[in-house]
Design a protein around this motif. Structure first.
Motif, PDB file in Angstrom:
ATOM      1  N   THR A   1       0.813  -1.220   0.000  1.00 44.97           N
ATOM      2  CA  THR A   1       0.000   0.000   0.000  1.00 44.97           C
ATOM      3  C   THR A   1       0.847   1.270   0.000  1.00 44.97           C
ATOM      4  N   LEU A   2       2.150   1.122   0.261  1.00 46.08           N
ATOM      5  CA  LEU A   2       3.014   2.293   0.376  1.00 46.08           C
ATOM      6  C   LEU A   2       3.651   2.651  -0.965  1.00 46.08           C
ATOM      7  N   SER A   3       3.905   3.928  -1.137  1.00 45.24           N
ATOM      8  CA  SER A   3       4.636   4.396  -2.319  1.00 45.24           C
ATOM      9  C   SER A   3       5.994   4.911  -1.847  1.00 45.24           C
ATOM     10  N   LEU A   4       6.922   3.972  -1.704  1.00 45.23           N
ATOM     11  CA  LEU A   4       8.241   4.314  -1.164  1.00 45.23           C
ATOM     12  C   LEU A   4       9.189   4.722  -2.291  1.00 45.23           C
ATOM     13  N   PRO A   5      10.059   5.689  -2.055  1.00 43.62           N
ATOM     14  CA  PRO A   5      11.075   6.035  -3.059  1.00 43.62           C
ATOM     15  C   PRO A   5      12.053   4.875  -3.226  1.00 43.62           C
ATOM     16  N   PRO A   6      12.634   4.666  -4.434  1.00 44.16           N
ATOM     17  CA  PRO A   6      13.571   3.553  -4.667  1.00 44.16           C
ATOM     18  C   PRO A   6      14.714   3.494  -3.665  1.00 44.16           C
ATOM     19  N   ALA A   7      15.208   4.659  -3.215  1.00 45.27           N
ATOM     20  CA  ALA A   7      16.325   4.660  -2.265  1.00 45.27           C
ATOM     21  C   ALA A   7      15.912   3.984  -0.954  1.00 45.27           C
ATOM     22  N   LYS A   8      14.695   4.250  -0.501  1.00 49.28           N
ATOM     23  CA  LYS A   8      14.211   3.644   0.739  1.00 49.28           C
ATOM     24  C   LYS A   8      13.993   2.146   0.566  1.00 49.28           C
ATOM     25  N   VAL A   9      13.467   1.742  -0.600  1.00 52.84           N
ATOM     26  CA  VAL A   9      13.253   0.316  -0.876  1.00 52.84           C
ATOM     27  C   VAL A   9      14.577  -0.425  -0.879  1.00 52.84           C
ATOM     28  N   LEU A  10      15.592   0.161  -1.510  1.00 47.54           N
ATOM     29  CA  LEU A  10      16.914  -0.475  -1.531  1.00 47.54           C
ATOM     30  C   LEU A  10      17.481  -0.600  -0.117  1.00 47.54           C
ATOM     31  N   GLU A  11      17.232   0.401   0.693  1.00 45.91           N
ATOM     32  CA  GLU A  11      17.698   0.355   2.085  1.00 45.91           C
ATOM     33  C   GLU A  11      17.049  -0.819   2.825  1.00 45.91           C
ATOM     34  N   VAL A  12      15.740  -1.002   2.623  1.00 47.37           N
ATOM     35  CA  VAL A  12      15.022  -2.103   3.278  1.00 47.37           C
ATOM     36  C   VAL A  12      15.529  -3.446   2.760  1.00 47.37           C
ATOM     37  N   LEU A  13      15.722  -3.545   1.449  1.00 49.87           N
ATOM     38  CA  LEU A  13      16.211  -4.793   0.858  1.00 49.87           C
ATOM     39  C   LEU A  13      17.581  -5.178   1.404  1.00 49.87           C
ATOM     40  N   ARG A  14      18.472  -4.212   1.488  1.00 54.11           N
ATOM     41  CA  ARG A  14      19.825  -4.504   1.969  1.00 54.11           C
ATOM     42  C   ARG A  14      19.817  -4.899   3.447  1.00 54.11           C
ATOM     43  N   LYS A  15      18.919  -4.296   4.201  1.00 51.98           N
ATOM     44  CA  LYS A  15      18.793  -4.662   5.612  1.00 51.98           C
ATOM     45  C   LYS A  15      18.269  -6.088   5.748  1.00 51.98           C
ATOM     46  N   LEU A  16      17.272  -6.437   4.921  1.00 53.31           N
ATOM     47  CA  LEU A  16      16.748  -7.809   4.927  1.00 53.31           C
ATOM     48  C   LEU A  16      17.827  -8.818   4.556  1.00 53.31           C
ATOM     49  N   GLU A  17      18.596  -8.477   3.522  1.00 54.73           N
ATOM     50  CA  GLU A  17      19.648  -9.371   3.053  1.00 54.73           C
ATOM     51  C   GLU A  17      20.659  -9.628   4.171  1.00 54.73           C
ATOM     52  N   GLU A  18      21.006  -8.579   4.900  1.00 49.42           N
ATOM     53  CA  GLU A  18      21.992  -8.719   5.979  1.00 49.42           C
ATOM     54  C   GLU A  18      21.418  -9.482   7.166  1.00 49.42           C
ATOM     55  N   GLU A  19      20.221  -9.093   7.600  1.00 44.56           N
ATOM     56  CA  GLU A  19      19.655  -9.685   8.820  1.00 44.56           C
ATOM     57  C   GLU A  19      19.187 -11.124   8.616  1.00 44.56           C
ATOM     58  N   GLU A  20      18.662 -11.419   7.434  1.00 46.39           N
ATOM     59  CA  GLU A  20      18.117 -12.757   7.166  1.00 46.39           C
ATOM     60  C   GLU A  20      19.146 -13.676   6.473  1.00 46.39           C
ATOM     61  N   LYS A  21      20.366 -13.175   6.276  1.00 39.76           N
ATOM     62  CA  LYS A  21      21.437 -13.956   5.634  1.00 39.76           C
ATOM     63  C   LYS A  21      21.015 -14.427   4.249  1.00 39.76           C
ATOM     64  N   LEU A  22      20.445 -13.517   3.470  1.00 39.48           N
ATOM     65  CA  LEU A  22      20.013 -13.836   2.116  1.00 39.48           C
ATOM     66  C   LEU A  22      21.048 -13.350   1.110  1.00 39.48           C
ATOM     67  N   ARG A  23      21.014 -13.925  -0.089  1.00 41.21           N
ATOM     68  CA  ARG A  23      21.807 -13.418  -1.217  1.00 41.21           C
ATOM     69  C   ARG A  23      20.840 -13.109  -2.346  1.00 41.21           C
ATOM     70  N   ILE A  24      20.720 -11.833  -2.666  1.00 44.77           N
ATOM     71  CA  ILE A  24      19.744 -11.370  -3.660  1.00 44.77           C
ATOM     72  C   ILE A  24      20.486 -10.724  -4.814  1.00 44.77           C
ATOM     73  N   SER A  25      20.065 -11.055  -6.035  1.00 42.30           N
ATOM     74  CA  SER A  25      20.607 -10.416  -7.236  1.00 42.30           C
ATOM     75  C   SER A  25      19.449 -10.094  -8.164  1.00 42.30           C
ATOM     76  N   VAL A  26      19.702  -9.184  -9.104  1.00 46.53           N
ATOM     77  CA  VAL A  26      18.660  -8.816 -10.071  1.00 46.53           C
ATOM     78  C   VAL A  26      19.226  -8.872 -11.476  1.00 46.53           C
ATOM     79  N   GLU A  27      18.331  -9.031 -12.415  1.00 46.39           N
ATOM     80  CA  GLU A  27      18.699  -9.012 -13.830  1.00 46.39           C
ATOM     81  C   GLU A  27      18.134  -7.732 -14.444  1.00 46.39           C
ATOM     82  N   LEU A  28      18.967  -6.984 -15.139  1.00 47.31           N
ATOM     83  CA  LEU A  28      18.562  -5.696 -15.732  1.00 47.31           C
ATOM     84  C   LEU A  28      18.244  -5.862 -17.208  1.00 47.31           C
TER      85      LEU A  28
END
Length: 289
Positions: free
Chosen positions: A262-289
């Motif tokens: 429901t939120l309209s977050l700026p990309p910078a904030k979304v990236l911040e949340v993603l990186r925090k999740l990756e660190e805290e949950e011990k995940l490895r995330i990659s994207v294809e452009l």
């Protein structure tokens, strides 16, 4: 593979808990350890059309005969855990004789913890040269033992020579490249990443538009995107986390997912949340452009 993985874990726990029993009692090894593994490999252990105990040969009785397409495909010889089948060559030679004299192509020797697979005959070769596979539940990592034992599954047994050869080449190549100084992670990425445009999360910028997202779980796995954006990546990761979470935690992850939708977050904030999740949950995330 998950069924086999669970079986290997159970067998390993039993060995640790009841080692003294298995070091003295071959019948307990057969019933509690060997049968458990073979059933997880897809063999109907109580069906005489697939597994026959005490199969007679000219040199004695093989503990089991594995049947494929109506013919004996392999003999299985069991020993108690007190027999060091890696150092004591007698049991392997005994198994080789059983196979050779009965015209059975493959033999499997095991004490429940160590498994050795041989090709019974090949002109001009010694028995040691015909070892196709060695597995040691006590000293090898779980995922390695599961992968190697999977070659003994009823569905793969026909291909065991080819598959064991490919596995040996992979192990030698990987070991050789590591000795040359290549990092293990770089080698794993080389083997598992198929896209030339795959970027780690750390390298993703606010302006990038992801076409696909991947998460590492025994190899890079594609996560479906609802929208091609960093926000879409975050939502896909949350859905992945919900599937993997213990049952009591799933509703909490779902609430976070529904709230972020429901939120309209700026990309910078979304990236911040993603990186925090990756660190805290011990995940490895990659994207294809």
């Amino acid at each position: 593979m998950e069924v086999l993985r669970s079986a290997v874990l159970r067998v390993s726990r039993r060995i640790r808990a009841h080692r003294e029993l298995y070091e003295k009692n071959e019948e307990a090894v057969k019933q509690h350890l060997i049968g458990e593994i073979f059933q997880a490999l897809g063999w109907d252990w109580n069906n005489p059309e697939e597994v026959r105990p005490e199969e007679r040969t000219e040199d004695g009785r093989a503990d089991y005969a594995l049947i494929l397409n109506g013919s004996v495909f392999a003999f299985v010889e069991a020993k108690n855990l007190g027999v060091n089948i890696l150092r004591n060559g007698g049991p392997l030679r005994q198994l080789g004789r059983y196979c050779f004299n009965a015209g059975v192509r493959y033999g499997i020797l095991t004490n429940g913890a160590v498994w050795i697979v041989i090709k019974a005959f090949e002109e001009g070769s010694r028995l040691d040269d015909r070892v196709l596979l060695k597995v040691n539940l006590k000293t090898e990592p779980l995922e390695r033992t599961v992968l190697k034992l999977s070659l003994l599954s009823k569905d793969r047994m026909f291909e065991i020579e080819r598959l064991s050869s490919l596995l040996k080449v992979l192990e030698l190549s990987f070991s050789g490249l590591r000795k040359e100084g290549y990092p293990e992670e770089a080698l794993l990425n080389y083997l598992t990443v198929n896209s030339s445009n795959l970027l780690p999360l750390d390298e993703l910028s606010e302006e990038d538009v992801p076409r696909a997202a991947y998460i590492y779980e025994d190899g890079w796995k594609l996560l479906p995107l609802q929208e091609q954006s960093v926000r879409g990546v975050l939502l896909a990761v949350l859905l992945y986390m919900e599937r993997k979470a213990p049952e009591q935690e799933r509703s909490e992850v779902r609430r976070a997912y529904e709230h972020l939708k429901t939120l309209s977050l700026p990309p910078a904030k979304v990236l911040e949340v993603l990186r925090k999740l990756e660190e805290e949950e011990k995940l490895r995330i990659s994207v294809e452009l």
